[in-house]
Design an enzyme around this catalytic site. Structure first.
Site, mmCIF file in Angstrom:
data_model
loop_
_atom_site.group_PDB
_atom_site.id
_atom_site.type_symbol
_atom_site.label_atom_id
_atom_site.label_comp_id
_atom_site.label_asym_id
_atom_site.label_seq_id
_atom_site.Cartn_x
_atom_site.Cartn_y
_atom_site.Cartn_z
ATOM 1 N N LEU A 189 0.825 -1.071 0.073
ATOM 2 C CA LEU A 189 0.204 0.030 -0.036
ATOM 3 C C LEU A 189 0.947 1.069 -0.096
ATOM 4 O O LEU A 189 1.864 1.241 0.675
ATOM 5 C CB LEU A 189 -1.073 0.107 1.253
ATOM 6 C CG LEU A 189 -2.129 -0.837 1.348
ATOM 7 C CD1 LEU A 189 -2.749 -0.589 2.486
ATOM 8 C CD2 LEU A 189 -3.159 -0.228 0.091
ATOM 9 N N ASP A 190 0.391 2.170 -0.877
ATOM 10 C CA ASP A 190 1.292 3.297 -0.667
ATOM 11 C C ASP A 190 1.177 4.164 0.767
ATOM 12 O O ASP A 190 0.437 3.931 1.311
ATOM 13 C CB ASP A 190 0.700 4.451 -1.731
ATOM 14 C CG ASP A 190 0.701 3.891 -3.310
ATOM 15 O OD1 ASP A 190 1.547 3.005 -3.405
ATOM 16 O OD2 ASP A 190 -0.238 4.034 -3.999
ATOM 17 N N PRO A 191 2.340 4.880 0.977
ATOM 18 C CA PRO A 191 2.313 5.596 2.182
ATOM 19 C C PRO A 191 0.936 6.391 2.461
ATOM 20 O O PRO A 191 0.499 6.329 3.573
ATOM 21 C CB PRO A 191 3.575 6.453 2.268
ATOM 22 C CG PRO A 191 4.367 5.742 1.273
ATOM 23 C CD PRO A 191 3.663 5.223 0.297
#
Length: 385
Positions: free
Chosen positions: A75-77
């Site tokens: 998951l992206d930050p």
């Protein structure tokens, strides 16, 4: 020696914003390594290593003894929600979660494009947005349902000739070969909330792309080809990369009023060039760079007005169920083009992955800070199922 039951398997945690998936793994190890729950696993692992030959020990990349943990699907930050975690032997099952369907909720903010296709990137251009309506968006979403081909973003972890795409992008280099589109399937896609400009907390980032990034901007925006197709006087790649720093720039793409995981899905972005919008007929640039640097998300302060004093850009919350390899950021970017504007992903929540769903059978990240007495029984139950 601890001779208790060895606990291992797969569970899910609710990832908070501003943390990378890799950081979540490190945080879990910080809590799991000294715990009573995983003491039997560590004892068994130590016994196993004691039986290894010197050559086997030397080949180990990580010689420090700690609980073996991995995640199944980055998951992206800036994203939150379901992050699959494998512990011990459970790490071998993580590849299966990479292939399963996933569900997301995302917020698309219209009127701008960034190098990352999201709200933490640098502005590459702005476009008109006052013509966009809820009906426009619902109509445009039709073209993104079902099966279609999507090009992986230049800021992705795919390997080209032994090197990841994002490494080429960070160096300002084009990939040595054309990035091929891949088959993706969107089984569900709907607009769940329409937000008029000035009535939501989402905003464009403030940082503009710099002159030194113009080589990448040229590749992803296809600046020369775009200018030729639009019949627009060339302002040069540097101007495009700088957004609206000089007179009109992207605004001259249209005389109309001013107007973000996943790319083939988010990671970041690309679908070829579309010379006309599917809805409004406004020509659009198509591929904008995306990055996967682990950076803090920008504050989503209210964007009440645009540069010309009119209401700010509208936003839309969309819900989807997609197959593996789908980038939500790219969908946000492409949806912006489809309505005759530009778009970035301003929020992303993974609500389901495989059998794990948000609010049902996952561990809350905040439980870690409450101690093993809080998270221990929950993790033990999930790993035992």
């Amino acid at each position: 020696m601890n001779t208790g039951k060895i606990i291992q398997g797969v569970f899910a945690i609710n990832k908070p914003p501003a943390k990378s998936s890799a950081q979540i793994v490190r945080d879990l190890q910080k809590h799991f390594n000294p715990s009573n729950l995983f003491a039997p696993w560590l004892a068994a692992e130590k016994k196993k290593r004691d039986r290894e030959s010197n050559n086997q020990r030397q080949r180990r990349r990580n010689k420090h003894l700690q609980v073996k943990i991995g995640h199944g699907g980055t998951l992206d930050p800036i994203a939150t929600g379901v992050l699959i975690i494998g512990v011990g032997a459970g790490t071998k099952a993580l590849n299966g979660f990479l292939e399963c369907t996933k569900s997301y909720e995302a917020v698309v903010l219209f009127g701008a494009a960034t190098d990352s296709y999201d709200c933490v990137g640098k502005i590459l251009g702005r476009a008109p947005y006052s013509h966009i309506t809820k009906e426009n968006v619902e109509e445009a979403l039709q073209q993104f349902r079902g099966e279609f081909l999507q090009r992986p973003p230049i800021f992705s972890a795919l390997r080209i000739q032994g090197k990841r795409l994002y490494e080429y992008a960070r160096e300002g280099k084009e990939a040595p070969v054309e990035i091929q589109k891949r088959r993706v399937v969107v089984s569900e896609l709907e607009l769940v909330e329409w937000m008029e400009g000035g009535a939501h907390p989402f905003s464009w980032p403030e940082e503009e792309a710099e002159q030194g990034e113009q080589a990448v901007a040229k590749q992803i925006l296809h600046a020369e080809k775009l200018d030729a197709e639009l019949g627009v006087k060339s302002h040069g790649v540097g101007d495009l990369a700088a957004g609206v720093g000089t007179k009109r720039k992207w605004e001259c793409v249209a005389e109309a009023d001013q107007a973000g995981d996943e790319p083939e899905a988010w990671d970041p972005r690309g679908r070829g060039i579309s010379t006309k919008s599917a809805v409004s007929g406004v020509p659009q640039p198509s591929e904008v760079l995306q990055h996967i640097n682990e950076i803090e998300p920008v504050s989503t302060t209210e964007h009440a007005t645009s540069l010309n004093g009119k209401p700010g850009p509208p936003a839309a919350k969309i819900r989807m169920t997609v197959t593996s390899g789908f980038y939500v950021r790219s969908l946000c970017h492409d949806l912006g083009q489809a309505v005759g504007s530009m778009g970035i992903m301003s929020q992303l929540i993974r609500t389901r992955q495989g059998q794990f769903s948000l609010g049902e059978n996952i561990l809350e990240y905040d439980d870690l800070a409450k101690g093993e007495g809080e998270w221990g029984p929950k993790v033990s139950e999930m790993l035992s199922n």
